[in-house]
Design a protein around this motif. Structure first.
Motif, PDB file in Angstrom:
ATOM      1  N   GLY A 123       5.266  10.082   1.473  1.00 19.33           N
ATOM      2  CA  GLY A 123       6.076  10.510   0.332  1.00 19.33           C
ATOM      3  C   GLY A 123       5.993   9.549  -0.839  1.00 19.33           C
ATOM      4  N   GLY A 124       4.840   8.894  -1.000  1.00 14.90           N
ATOM      5  CA  GLY A 124       4.685   7.947  -2.096  1.00 14.90           C
ATOM      6  C   GLY A 124       5.392   6.630  -1.842  1.00 14.90           C
ATOM      7  N   ARG A 125       5.558   6.305  -0.567  1.00 19.05           N
ATOM      8  CA  ARG A 125       6.232   5.058  -0.174  1.00 19.05           C
ATOM      9  C   ARG A 125       5.234   4.114   0.489  1.00 19.05           C
ATOM     10  N   THR A 126       5.646   2.867   0.580  1.00 17.38           N
ATOM     11  CA  THR A 126       4.921   1.906   1.402  1.00 17.38           C
ATOM     12  C   THR A 126       5.446   2.030   2.829  1.00 17.38           C
ATOM     13  N   HIS A 138       0.834  -1.207   0.000  1.00 16.58           N
ATOM     14  CA  HIS A 138       0.000   0.000   0.000  1.00 16.58           C
ATOM     15  C   HIS A 138       0.874   1.265   0.000  1.00 16.58           C
ATOM     16  N   VAL A 139       0.864   1.977  -1.103  1.00 23.01           N
ATOM     17  CA  VAL A 139       1.635   3.222  -1.232  1.00 23.01           C
ATOM     18  C   VAL A 139       0.787   4.366  -0.693  1.00 23.01           C
ATOM     19  N   MET A 140       1.386   5.201   0.148  1.00 20.02           N
ATOM     20  CA  MET A 140       0.650   6.303   0.770  1.00 20.02           C
ATOM     21  C   MET A 140       1.330   7.640   0.500  1.00 20.02           C
ATOM     22  N   ALA A 141       0.534   8.609   0.086  1.00 20.14           N
ATOM     23  CA  ALA A 141       1.047   9.948  -0.176  1.00 20.14           C
ATOM     24  C   ALA A 141       1.679  10.543   1.077  1.00 20.14           C
ATOM     25  N   GLU A 166       8.990   0.665   2.891  1.00 21.55           N
ATOM     26  CA  GLU A 166       9.935   1.587   2.260  1.00 21.55           C
ATOM     27  C   GLU A 166      10.220   2.782   3.163  1.00 21.55           C
TER      28      GLU A 166
END
Length: 64
Positions: free
Chosen positions: A32-35, A26-29, A38
């Motif tokens: 910073g556009g990371r999972t 799940h990538v989250m804004a 990450e």
């Protein structure tokens, strides 16, 4: 927040198996556009990552 506490909260909210899947996929804004994985690997504080997860996934206040 220690990583062990973070992962326990993730498991408590999402369940053992889905917590890991969510953290990898799940990538989250707000990160910073990371999972989650990450962001943690990039050095984000676990408490900050948990706050983003709580906001994005509407984690109830008693679990925050």
């Amino acid at each position: 927040m220690r990583l062990t506490d973070f992962w326990q909260r993730m498991a408590d909210h999402f369940g053992e198996s889905y917590a890991d899947s969510f953290a990898r996929d799940h990538v989250m804004a707000g990160l910073g556009g990371r999972t989650v994985r990450e962001a943690l690997d990039a050095g984000w504080d676990a408490k900050d990552v948990w706050r983003v997860v709580c906001a994005v996934m509407d984690v109830p206040a008693e679990k925050r």
